[in-house]
Design an enzyme around this catalytic site. Sequence first.
Site, PDB file in Angstrom:
ATOM      1  N   ASP A  84      17.276  37.105  41.236  1.00 25.01           N
ATOM      2  CA  ASP A  84      17.398  37.240  42.695  1.00 25.01           C
ATOM      3  C   ASP A  84      16.298  36.491  43.446  1.00 25.01           C
ATOM      4  O   ASP A  84      15.864  36.909  44.521  1.00 25.01           O
ATOM      5  CB  ASP A  84      17.384  38.724  43.123  1.00 25.01           C
ATOM      6  CG  ASP A  84      18.418  39.525  42.352  1.00 25.01           C
ATOM      7  OD1 ASP A  84      19.543  39.023  42.183  1.00 25.01           O
ATOM      8  OD2 ASP A  84      18.091  40.640  41.911  1.00 25.01           O
ATOM      9  N   LYS A 101      17.703  31.324  43.998  1.00 29.52           N
ATOM     10  CA  LYS A 101      17.914  30.032  43.336  1.00 29.52           C
ATOM     11  C   LYS A 101      19.101  29.281  43.939  1.00 29.52           C
ATOM     12  O   LYS A 101      19.092  28.053  44.013  1.00 29.52           O
ATOM     13  CB  LYS A 101      18.172  30.236  41.834  1.00 29.52           C
ATOM     14  CG  LYS A 101      17.010  30.839  41.084  1.00 29.52           C
ATOM     15  CD  LYS A 101      17.363  31.124  39.652  1.00 29.52           C
ATOM     16  CE  LYS A 101      18.321  32.265  39.436  1.00 29.52           C
ATOM     17  NZ  LYS A 101      17.856  33.602  39.765  1.00 29.52           N
ATOM     18  N   GLY A 106      24.384  36.773  41.097  1.00 27.34           N
ATOM     19  CA  GLY A 106      24.866  36.707  42.470  1.00 27.34           C
ATOM     20  C   GLY A 106      24.038  35.696  43.219  1.00 27.34           C
ATOM     21  O   GLY A 106      22.834  35.871  43.378  1.00 27.34           O
ATOM     22  N   HIS A 107      24.637  34.572  43.594  1.00 30.56           N
ATOM     23  CA  HIS A 107      23.902  33.528  44.300  1.00 30.56           C
ATOM     24  C   HIS A 107      24.434  33.421  45.722  1.00 30.56           C
ATOM     25  O   HIS A 107      25.635  33.392  45.934  1.00 30.56           O
ATOM     26  CB  HIS A 107      24.055  32.182  43.564  1.00 30.56           C
ATOM     27  CG  HIS A 107      23.402  32.181  42.216  1.00 30.56           C
ATOM     28  ND1 HIS A 107      23.657  31.257  41.245  1.00 30.56           N
ATOM     29  CD2 HIS A 107      22.469  33.019  41.688  1.00 30.56           C
ATOM     30  CE1 HIS A 107      22.929  31.526  40.166  1.00 30.56           C
ATOM     31  NE2 HIS A 107      22.206  32.580  40.416  1.00 30.56           N
ATOM     32  N   GLN A 128      19.883  34.703  36.691  1.00 30.17           N
ATOM     33  CA  GLN A 128      18.854  35.723  36.426  1.00 30.17           C
ATOM     34  C   GLN A 128      17.465  35.054  36.428  1.00 30.17           C
ATOM     35  O   GLN A 128      17.329  33.973  36.964  1.00 30.17           O
ATOM     36  CB  GLN A 128      19.109  36.448  35.090  1.00 30.17           C
ATOM     37  CG  GLN A 128      20.326  37.368  35.082  1.00 30.17           C
ATOM     38  CD  GLN A 128      21.619  36.639  34.802  1.00 30.17           C
ATOM     39  OE1 GLN A 128      21.716  35.836  33.908  1.00 30.17           O
ATOM     40  NE2 GLN A 128      22.657  36.949  35.569  1.00 30.17           N
ATOM     41  N   ARG A 169      23.067  47.488  44.617  1.00 32.99           N
ATOM     42  CA  ARG A 169      21.999  48.459  44.365  1.00 32.99           C
ATOM     43  C   ARG A 169      20.733  48.062  45.118  1.00 32.99           C
ATOM     44  O   ARG A 169      20.419  46.866  45.201  1.00 32.99           O
ATOM     45  CB  ARG A 169      21.647  48.492  42.863  1.00 32.99           C
ATOM     46  CG  ARG A 169      22.704  49.099  42.003  1.00 32.99           C
ATOM     47  CD  ARG A 169      22.298  49.085  40.539  1.00 32.99           C
ATOM     48  NE  ARG A 169      22.304  47.747  39.970  1.00 32.99           N
ATOM     49  CZ  ARG A 169      21.978  47.466  38.709  1.00 32.99           C
ATOM     50  NH1 ARG A 169      21.614  48.432  37.902  1.00 32.99           N
ATOM     51  NH2 ARG A 169      22.014  46.236  38.248  1.00 32.99           N
TER      52      ARG A 169
HETATM   53  P1  IMP Z   1      23.297  42.806  32.451  1.00 34.11           P
HETATM   54  O1  IMP Z   1      22.950  41.371  32.605  1.00 34.11           O
HETATM   55  O2  IMP Z   1      24.433  43.240  33.315  1.00 34.11           O
HETATM   56  O3  IMP Z   1      23.452  43.215  31.022  1.00 34.11           O
HETATM   57  O4  IMP Z   1      22.028  43.655  32.983  1.00 34.11           O
HETATM   58  C1  IMP Z   1      20.781  43.681  32.278  1.00 34.11           C
HETATM   59  C2  IMP Z   1      19.610  43.772  33.249  1.00 34.11           C
HETATM   60  O5  IMP Z   1      19.512  42.534  33.962  1.00 34.11           O
HETATM   61  C3  IMP Z   1      19.759  44.851  34.322  1.00 34.11           C
HETATM   62  O6  IMP Z   1      18.467  45.348  34.643  1.00 34.11           O
HETATM   63  C4  IMP Z   1      20.316  44.108  35.515  1.00 34.11           C
HETATM   64  O7  IMP Z   1      20.008  44.737  36.734  1.00 34.11           O
HETATM   65  C5  IMP Z   1      19.592  42.778  35.367  1.00 34.11           C
HETATM   66  N1  IMP Z   1      20.335  41.665  35.950  1.00 34.11           N
HETATM   67  C6  IMP Z   1      21.426  41.049  35.443  1.00 34.11           C
HETATM   68  N2  IMP Z   1      21.815  40.050  36.252  1.00 34.11           N
HETATM   69  C7  IMP Z   1      20.952  40.016  37.266  1.00 34.11           C
HETATM   70  C8  IMP Z   1      20.798  39.173  38.406  1.00 34.11           C
HETATM   71  O8  IMP Z   1      21.545  38.212  38.629  1.00 34.11           O
HETATM   72  N3  IMP Z   1      19.765  39.476  39.232  1.00 34.11           N
HETATM   73  C9  IMP Z   1      18.888  40.483  38.996  1.00 34.11           C
HETATM   74  N4  IMP Z   1      18.977  41.275  37.940  1.00 34.11           N
HETATM   75  C10 IMP Z   1      19.999  41.050  37.078  1.00 34.11           C
END
Ligand code: IMP
Length: 436
Positions: free
Chosen positions: A13, A16, A40-41, A235, A314
């Site tokens: 977040d 980017k 999410g971009h 991420q 969230r």
């Molecule tokens: P997952 O990628 O859905 O398995 O989530 C694993 C961890 O990475 C969790 O803490 C998510 O909140 C975090 N996470 C996954 N994608 C993002 C993102 O694009 N931005 C911020 N946190 C992320």
Amino acid sequence: MPGAAVIGLQWGDEAKGKIVDILTDRNDIVVRYQGGANAGHTVVFGGENYKLSLIPSGIFRSNVQSVIAGGVVIDPKSLLDEIDSLTARGVNIEKNLIISDRAHLIFPWHKIEDKIMDTANGHEAIGTTMRGIGPCYQDKVSRSLAIRVGDMFKSEFHSRIEYITGIKNRRFEVLSRYLNRGINLSDLDIELDAKRIVDEYSKLAERMRPYICDTTNYLLDAVDADKRILFEGAQGSLLDIDHGTFPFVTSSNSSGGGISSGSGVPPKFISKILGVVKAYSTRVGGGPFPTEQDNEAGELLRNKGNEYGTVTKRPRRCGWFDAAAVRYAARLGGVDSISLMLLDVLSGFDILQICTAYNINGRIFNHFPSHTEDLRLAIPIYETLPGWDEDISEIKNYDQLPSNAKYYIKRISELVGKKVEIVSVGADREKTIFLT
Ligand code: IMP
């Protein structure tokens, strides 16, 4: 061939999408190489706000090819919804998007597994996005229950789904007996219906067909043709499966280490890496976060920065800039320079804090600890800086920034050990200051 990459240096977040969008017009191709619809971009221009999840942020430039490479995990429904919503807003997708036949597919069982395993795993929840990302990568690595995009068009597709649903249904039966702690499994539709899934995915496959190709060879040809390629990380580095705050990470190499494995383009062709950071820190989901401010300052950052998840909505956990963590991520990613985002959010704070190192059990650590238990014990050592009151969101060049804002940028650059190349003072493309 000047390949360049944009990667996040915190917990995701970092905005980017805005930087990729700005850099896109200097490139021929933009590539997403890892992650999935957990990302999410946001891209803002011309008074319009676009949210992207799987589609590269280059999609808004008609002369640029967007590529979803083989290292991405694809939820076809989510992808097609995104395509439909962009098309409805006049964005031309058909000519500008290609999708790897090597990418792995997310199925309904992956989302169920995500929910069961993260809610009932016996320790603090990772707090995943519940998009099935981890379980899909898990099947990819263990191979026997995986299905890739290209498989949708092969004769064994239907029988593979029948075979896999049979196994997954048996597993869910067992899991519901042993792991039913704290979640109501009856809320989940855990009896998978193979025929329904086959019907649904066959229709989705036909809609995806025009976009699908061998993107690895496409990109290798592009390298040979000296095209300019921009790699868009999803991420952030601290969520990297190998080098992040394991197990509170995502399931791909989000540090930049994933660029070559995810896209097929050899590392020696990537000549510039830009690291993107927020002027403070945020984290969504579980896991240690040394500079977290679970107090008024954190609340202020959340409200001013609108720190709510693009994908899951969230509220994000907020805290001070952690230079020890970013220094680690910048070295790990081999970044050349930094893009400092959301600096405007810091206007109005009397003082600002930057974490320079950690105190763990009385010892000073300049390095980012490898174990989350140590990171959990880490007491940040802060440098306190004076804030500024002025609204900086209309400022167009560095010299016009308040002197305390310039000092803040300078200290971040010194503490991280990289020059700051771009400063962002608002979501819009226009609200960007380039430092020379
Ligand atoms: P997952 O990628 O859905 O398995 O989530 C694993 C961890 O990475 C969790 O803490 C998510 O909140 C975090 N996470 C996954 N994608 C993002 C993102 O694009 N931005 C911020 N946190 C992320």
